[in-house]
Design an enzyme around this catalytic site. Sequence first.
Site, short mmCIF file in Angstrom:
data_model
loop_
_atom_site.label_atom_id
_atom_site.label_comp_id
_atom_site.label_asym_id
_atom_site.label_seq_id
_atom_site.Cartn_x
_atom_site.Cartn_y
_atom_site.Cartn_z
N LYS A 18 -7.08 -6.23 5.03
CA LYS A 18 -7.04 -5.26 3.71
C LYS A 18 -5.75 -6.46 2.57
CE LYS A 18 -2.25 -4.54 4.44
NZ LYS A 18 -0.71 -5.16 3.57
N ASP A 141 -0.01 0.76 8.38
CA ASP A 141 -1.26 1.37 7.42
C ASP A 141 -2.04 0.76 8.49
OD1 ASP A 141 -1.40 -1.48 8.98
OD2 ASP A 141 -0.59 -2.78 7.78
#
Length: 303
Positions: A18, A141
Amino acid sequence: MTGVSAAMGSVRERAPAKLNLGLAVVGRRDDGFHELVTIFQTVDLWDDVTLTAAPEVRLAGDDPAGDGERNLALVAAERLRRIGGGEGGLLVELRKRIPVAAGLGGASSDAAAVLRGGRALLAPAVSDVALAALAVGIGSDVPFLLDGGAALATGRGERLRPLPGAAGEAFVVVSPRVTIARKTARLFGALTADDYGDGAMVIEQAARWGRGEPLAPELLENGFTRPLLALRPELAELGTLLRRLGAPVVAISGAGPSHYVPFAEPAAAARFAVAADARLGRGAEVFVVRGTGRLAGDGDGRG
Ligand code: C5P
């Protein structure tokens, strides 16, 4: 994203990296975590995670966990096993491509891939909501990386609002070969009130995407910039070098140390990557990536 071979009892997952397309730290909370406003975007740089039913939970292949750190993919497998009733285990085979502890979410994504793919093998009755709760217990996350795509994240990073995504853009990601022990906790710990922000630029970016507008590079703030450069002053030279090579904007992903440069034109990104790679040599890994959509469900009982 998922290949299931029922006969072999194994599942293959791709675990994407990411980028944080803007990250503001709003402040410190009573529970010790920090309140964030960030845009997460998964990109097409992947680890491969292969899961096979086994008598116990075990890791094979690459083990990126540093000294004294637990491999989050193994933690995910153990927690999935427990919530599923403790029957059987999982062989987790990792093939790493995402640089480790680089601000690209690699370890969290490996853990998310274990939750996504391992559910069918270890805990088929577990709901999406329960899986997301398991995910946030592993890392802030991990919930985003269960589904990927693009999202505006608040809270610890686990409150997610899906966004259309940075479809046309290409990003040159530069991961310097710099190791920082206990990086995430250390950088959060080094933040001062001067580093805090209200997230207005990130929210503005999200609003623009909602209107179908392209990425606005000038809004790619990152609250970790000062403490990261204080801890590793040599990283200031990396930013200078990338700008000298023609980067209009240089941004930081997560708590770093990965930097990235957004390009509206993929061909320009490719040219920039060649120049950056030649200049940085063995000092950094350089990737050209594009945003990915949400990871497709695989009909293995999700939902
Ligand atoms: O959630 P995760 O395990 O990734 O967090 C690692 C450490 O980073 C936490 O123990 C905490 O010190 C810090 N952190 C934080 N605020 C967040 C996320 C992480 O302070 N939103």
